[in-house]
Design a protein around this motif. Structure first.
Motif, PDB file in Angstrom:
ATOM      1  N   SER A 145      -0.830  43.942  -3.867  1.00  0.00           N
ATOM      2  CA  SER A 145      -1.784  42.958  -4.402  1.00  0.00           C
ATOM      3  C   SER A 145      -1.108  41.770  -5.074  1.00  0.00           C
ATOM      4  CB  SER A 145      -2.741  43.635  -5.389  1.00  0.00           C
ATOM      5  OG  SER A 145      -2.016  44.207  -6.472  1.00  0.00           O
ATOM      6  N   ASP A 146       0.085  42.000  -5.673  1.00  0.00           N
ATOM      7  CA  ASP A 146       0.752  40.903  -6.374  1.00  0.00           C
ATOM      8  C   ASP A 146       1.619  40.048  -5.449  1.00  0.00           C
ATOM      9  OD1 ASP A 146       2.620  42.839  -5.890  1.00  0.00           O
ATOM     10  OD2 ASP A 146       3.581  42.732  -7.859  1.00  0.00           O
ATOM     11  N   LEU A 147       1.581  40.303  -4.143  1.00  0.00           N
ATOM     12  CA  LEU A 147       2.395  39.522  -3.201  1.00  0.00           C
ATOM     13  C   LEU A 147       1.624  38.356  -2.574  1.00  0.00           C
ATOM     14  CD1 LEU A 147       4.200  42.383  -1.209  1.00  0.00           C
ATOM     15  CD2 LEU A 147       5.027  41.137  -3.226  1.00  0.00           C
ATOM     16  N   TRP A 148       0.309  38.351  -2.740  1.00  0.00           N
ATOM     17  CA  TRP A 148      -0.507  37.359  -2.054  1.00  0.00           C
ATOM     18  C   TRP A 148      -0.156  35.927  -2.441  1.00  0.00           C
ATOM     19  CZ3 TRP A 148      -3.362  38.078   2.144  1.00  0.00           C
ATOM     20  CH2 TRP A 148      -3.775  39.380   2.457  1.00  0.00           C
ATOM     21  N   ASP A 149       0.102  35.677  -3.718  1.00  0.00           N
ATOM     22  CA  ASP A 149       0.423  34.316  -4.156  1.00  0.00           C
ATOM     23  C   ASP A 149       1.691  33.816  -3.479  1.00  0.00           C
ATOM     24  OD1 ASP A 149      -1.797  34.209  -5.733  1.00  0.00           O
ATOM     25  OD2 ASP A 149      -0.764  34.733  -7.590  1.00  0.00           O
ATOM     26  N   THR A 150       2.700  34.679  -3.426  1.00  0.00           N
ATOM     27  CA  THR A 150       3.962  34.293  -2.779  1.00  0.00           C
ATOM     28  C   THR A 150       3.762  34.088  -1.284  1.00  0.00           C
ATOM     29  OG1 THR A 150       5.182  35.592  -4.421  1.00  0.00           O
ATOM     30  CG2 THR A 150       6.374  34.932  -2.444  1.00  0.00           C
ATOM     31  N   ILE A 151       2.972  34.932  -0.675  1.00  0.00           N
ATOM     32  CA  ILE A 151       2.673  34.795   0.752  1.00  0.00           C
ATOM     33  C   ILE A 151       2.034  33.442   1.044  1.00  0.00           C
ATOM     34  CG2 ILE A 151       1.140  35.642   2.587  1.00  0.00           C
ATOM     35  CD1 ILE A 151       1.705  38.481   1.563  1.00  0.00           C
ATOM     36  N   ASN A 152       1.065  33.064   0.222  1.00  0.00           N
ATOM     37  CA  ASN A 152       0.390  31.781   0.414  1.00  0.00           C
ATOM     38  C   ASN A 152       1.315  30.602   0.131  1.00  0.00           C
ATOM     39  OD1 ASN A 152      -2.039  33.052   1.085  1.00  0.00           O
ATOM     40  ND2 ASN A 152      -2.678  33.182  -1.043  1.00  0.00           N
ATOM     41  N   GLY A 190       9.712  35.533  18.921  1.00  0.00           N
ATOM     42  CA  GLY A 190       8.922  35.782  17.720  1.00  0.00           C
ATOM     43  C   GLY A 190       8.648  37.246  17.481  1.00  0.00           C
ATOM     44  N   LEU A 191       7.689  37.491  16.630  1.00  0.00           N
ATOM     45  CA  LEU A 191       7.340  38.866  16.271  1.00  0.00           C
ATOM     46  C   LEU A 191       6.486  39.514  17.351  1.00  0.00           C
ATOM     47  CD1 LEU A 191       6.408  38.251  12.520  1.00  0.00           C
ATOM     48  CD2 LEU A 191       8.461  39.404  13.377  1.00  0.00           C
ATOM     49  N   PRO A 192       6.561  40.830  17.470  1.00  0.00           N
ATOM     50  CA  PRO A 192       5.705  41.531  18.439  1.00  0.00           C
ATOM     51  C   PRO A 192       4.251  41.518  17.982  1.00  0.00           C
ATOM     52  CG  PRO A 192       6.925  43.106  17.134  1.00  0.00           C
ATOM     53  CD  PRO A 192       7.470  41.756  16.771  1.00  0.00           C
ATOM     54  N   ALA A 193       3.385  42.108  18.806  1.00  0.00           N
ATOM     55  CA  ALA A 193       1.948  42.063  18.519  1.00  0.00           C
ATOM     56  C   ALA A 193       1.561  42.851  17.278  1.00  0.00           C
ATOM     57  CB  ALA A 193       1.178  42.585  19.730  1.00  0.00           C
ATOM     58  N   GLY A 194       2.376  43.827  16.910  1.00  0.00           N
ATOM     59  CA  GLY A 194       2.041  44.636  15.740  1.00  0.00           C
ATOM     60  C   GLY A 194       3.262  45.289  15.153  1.00  0.00           C
ATOM     61  N   ALA A 195       3.069  45.938  14.013  1.00  0.00           N
ATOM     62  CA  ALA A 195       4.163  46.648  13.355  1.00  0.00           C
ATOM     63  C   ALA A 195       4.544  47.878  14.174  1.00  0.00           C
ATOM     64  CB  ALA A 195       3.753  47.052  11.944  1.00  0.00           C
ATOM     65  N   ILE A 196       5.755  48.396  13.933  1.00  0.00           N
ATOM     66  CA  ILE A 196       6.220  49.576  14.668  1.00  0.00           C
ATOM     67  C   ILE A 196       6.356  50.793  13.752  1.00  0.00           C
ATOM     68  CG2 ILE A 196       7.401  48.188  16.398  1.00  0.00           C
ATOM     69  CD1 ILE A 196      10.049  48.875  14.935  1.00  0.00           C
ATOM     70  N   THR A 197       6.231  50.604  12.448  1.00  0.00           N
ATOM     71  CA  THR A 197       6.246  51.716  11.496  1.00  0.00           C
ATOM     72  C   THR A 197       5.380  51.323  10.310  1.00  0.00           C
ATOM     73  OG1 THR A 197       8.113  50.883  10.174  1.00  0.00           O
ATOM     74  CG2 THR A 197       8.656  52.283  12.059  1.00  0.00           C
ATOM     75  N   ASN A 198       5.286  52.228   9.373  1.00  0.00           N
ATOM     76  CA  ASN A 198       4.615  51.937   8.105  1.00  0.00           C
ATOM     77  C   ASN A 198       5.691  51.828   7.020  1.00  0.00           C
ATOM     78  OD1 ASN A 198       1.490  52.226   8.518  1.00  0.00           O
ATOM     79  ND2 ASN A 198       2.460  53.810   9.767  1.00  0.00           N
ATOM     80  N   PRO A 199       6.061  50.599   6.660  1.00  0.00           N
ATOM     81  CA  PRO A 199       7.173  50.389   5.739  1.00  0.00           C
ATOM     82  C   PRO A 199       6.809  50.657   4.287  1.00  0.00           C
ATOM     83  CG  PRO A 199       6.188  48.298   6.309  1.00  0.00           C
ATOM     84  CD  PRO A 199       5.492  49.332   7.143  1.00  0.00           C
ATOM     85  N   GLY A 200       7.860  50.900   3.487  1.00  0.00           N
ATOM     86  CA  GLY A 200       7.682  51.048   2.052  1.00  0.00           C
ATOM     87  C   GLY A 200       7.663  49.690   1.376  1.00  0.00           C
ATOM     88  N   ILE A 201       7.446  49.684   0.070  1.00  0.00           N
ATOM     89  CA  ILE A 201       7.297  48.424  -0.657  1.00  0.00           C
ATOM     90  C   ILE A 201       8.600  47.630  -0.714  1.00  0.00           C
ATOM     91  CG2 ILE A 201       7.764  49.464  -2.899  1.00  0.00           C
ATOM     92  CD1 ILE A 201       5.313  46.577  -2.029  1.00  0.00           C
ATOM     93  N   ASP A 202       9.768  48.291  -0.711  1.00  0.00           N
ATOM     94  CA  ASP A 202      11.038  47.564  -0.741  1.00  0.00           C
ATOM     95  C   ASP A 202      11.229  46.746   0.536  1.00  0.00           C
ATOM     96  OD1 ASP A 202      11.870  48.480  -3.269  1.00  0.00           O
ATOM     97  OD2 ASP A 202      12.628  50.348  -2.406  1.00  0.00           O
ATOM     98  N   ALA A 203      10.918  47.333   1.684  1.00  0.00           N
ATOM     99  CA  ALA A 203      11.050  46.616   2.949  1.00  0.00           C
ATOM    100  C   ALA A 203      10.039  45.477   3.031  1.00  0.00           C
ATOM    101  CB  ALA A 203      10.857  47.576   4.115  1.00  0.00           C
ATOM    102  N   ILE A 204       8.834  45.701   2.516  1.00  0.00           N
ATOM    103  CA  ILE A 204       7.814  44.647   2.523  1.00  0.00           C
ATOM    104  C   ILE A 204       8.250  43.472   1.649  1.00  0.00           C
ATOM    105  CG2 ILE A 204       5.440  44.092   1.862  1.00  0.00           C
ATOM    106  CD1 ILE A 204       4.677  46.967   2.580  1.00  0.00           C
ATOM    107  N   ALA A 205       8.758  43.783   0.466  1.00  0.00           N
ATOM    108  CA  ALA A 205       9.229  42.726  -0.430  1.00  0.00           C
ATOM    109  C   ALA A 205      10.409  41.979   0.172  1.00  0.00           C
ATOM    110  CB  ALA A 205       9.599  43.325  -1.782  1.00  0.00           C
ATOM    111  N   ALA A 206      11.294  42.703   0.870  1.00  0.00           N
ATOM    112  CA  ALA A 206      12.467  42.068   1.486  1.00  0.00           C
ATOM    113  C   ALA A 206      12.053  41.147   2.631  1.00  0.00           C
ATOM    114  CB  ALA A 206      13.427  43.144   1.997  1.00  0.00           C
ATOM    115  N   ALA A 207      11.028  41.521   3.371  1.00  0.00           N
ATOM    116  CA  ALA A 207      10.549  40.660   4.454  1.00  0.00           C
ATOM    117  C   ALA A 207      10.048  39.336   3.915  1.00  0.00           C
ATOM    118  CB  ALA A 207       9.439  41.369   5.224  1.00  0.00           C
TER     119      ALA A 207
END
Length: 434
Positions: A265-272, A370-387
């Motif tokens: 939830s706290d990543l949305w501002d950075t994403i935008n 570019g990126l594929p049509a969808g994700a290939i795994t369910n990542p943890g929060i560290d990988a999401i933040a790193a992306a």
């Protein structure tokens, strides 16, 4: 001159005698003509109005339309304000509390079912208002079944709090889902523990059975991308959960989604701010999870992927991700999403001897840009933040390649990074792969 007094006296005596003898006739008053109305009008200080006879035409008066319109508008505003006040009173519980009553919620009841029971029992007045409040307060998924003591006039928070308290002791089971699990692997683990079938879990998680998770912003932001295998892939947050063994499939799936929403939830501002999307972040994070999966390396691997996707270097002009985690490399020793993962087995591709070409056209990272049509795994929060936040130094210095040490070599698990293909080749030898 000599005055003749005698004559004077005589005449006066005669006059007095005559007066007493017979009254003199009264002098006639002059007859005055009737006044001219015009003269009266002119003599008055202002114009004089005359009452008209009953037979005359009545005076016409304009009907006050503007006043009527104003009254109608005020009435509408007043009624609207009164209704809003009623709604607020319903939510806040400003009314007088009624007597205690037992309300029974059946197992498996949806929010709509619970709302209907509350209205039928007189606990609430507006079923639509309660459903909206339960949904957007985030408590809809925590409502329990059983017998509850409620009263009419209660505020909605108290009602939801009461309905969220477990009334029946229910058996639970605790399951851990590692980071990098695919949606199919998660569904299989749910089935192995007797909670639900793989197909039912995936149908619910993908919204194919009509399940609605629109209470979450991330769910509403998932695009309907052509060729996407599973909508849920990437959003089933990996963690350790305690489930009721007799719960609904919807609640099982919602447990994962609720945690994903809380963690991101706290990543949305950075994403935008960065002009990207949660969808792209999750897809890239799923590759970081597979290629690194270590907090110390996640951001560096992310920088290499970002450079491949965004660099002006002619070698990467096609901006291909080139990840072995999702490619047409038929090596059973690799953890390949398209060939030897639980997802590939679920779709039967290894048994068929080939990955369908339409799937490769959307997921083979050596074929597509570019990126594929969808994700290939369910990542943890560290990988999401790193992306979302790649290592700035590796990003600026132009690193494109990485390789991990061979588990059987001299540098097991160690990461080696390179800027050029030649440097990468040397790193592969050092890492024990050449």
């Amino acid at each position: 001159m000599k005055i003749n007094r005698g004559d004077s006296q005589d005449k006066g005596s005669q006059s007095r005698q005559a007066y007493h003898a017979a009254p003199a006739p009264a002098p006639k008053r002059p007859v005055q003509p009737d006044p001219d109305p015009q003269d009266l009008y002119e003599d008055a200080e202002g114009p004089v109005e005359y009452a008209e006879d009953d037979d005359d035409e009545p005076v016409r008066r304009r009907f006050p339309i503007g006043l009527v319109v104003l009254v109608v508008i005020l009435a509408i505003v007043g009624i609207g304000g009164w209704k809003v006040f009623q709604f607020y009173g319903e939510v806040a519980g400003n009314g007088e509390l009624g007597p205690e009553q037992t309300v029974t919620i059946e197992q498996g009841s949806t929010v709509a079912d619970i709302t209907n029971v509350l209205k039928e029992d007189g606990v609430i007045q507006y079923d639509w208002l309660f459903k909206l409040y339960a949904k957007y307060s985030g408590r809809a998924s925590g409502l329990q079944y059983g017998d509850f003591t409620l009263r009419s006039g209660m505020d909605y928070n108290t009602i939801l709090k009461t309905l969220s308290v477990q009334q029946v002791k229910r058996k639970t089971i605790t399951i851990t889902f590692p980071e990098g699990y695919t949606a199919v692997a998660i569904a299989q683990k749910m089935e192995e523990n007797g909670l639900c079938s793989v197909d039912d879990f995936l149908a619910c998680a993908n919204g194919e059975d009509g399940s609605d998770f629109s209470q979450y912003d991330f769910w509403n932001a998932i695009p309907d991308t052509e060729g996407r295998l599973m909508k849920c892939e990437g959003y089933l947050f990996p963690d350790t959960y305690e489930f009721f063994t007799d719960d609904s499939v919807y609640n099982y799936v919602n447990t994962f989604y609720k945690e994903f929403d809380a963690k991101t939830s706290d990543l949305w501002d950075t994403i935008n701010e960065k002009g990207t999307t949660m969808n792209d972040v999750v897809i890239l994070a799923s590759f970081i999870q597979e290629e690194a999966g270590m907090p110390a390396e996640d951001a560096k691997v992310s920088a290499c992927f970002h450079n491949r996707l965004e660099s002006d270097d002619p070698q990467w002009a096609e901006h291909k991700l080139e990840s072995n985690a999702s490619s047409y490399i038929m090596n059973d020793s690799d953890n390949n999403y398209l060939w030897n993962s639980p997802t590939a087995a679920y779709y039967g591709w290894p048994e068929q001897g080939a990955v369908p070409d339409d799937v490769l056209a959307h997921y083979d990272t050596y074929r597509i840009s570019g990126l594929p049509a969808g994700a290939i795994t369910n990542p943890g929060i560290d990988a999401i933040a790193a992306a979302l936040n790649p290592d700035q130094e590796y990003l600026d210095e132009g690193y494109y390649f990485f390789v991990t040490g061979n588990p059987n070599g001299d540098h097991p698990g160690e990461y080696f990074y390179a800027k050029t293909a030649d440097e990468h080749h040397q790193n592969c030898i050092i890492a024990g792969w050449g």
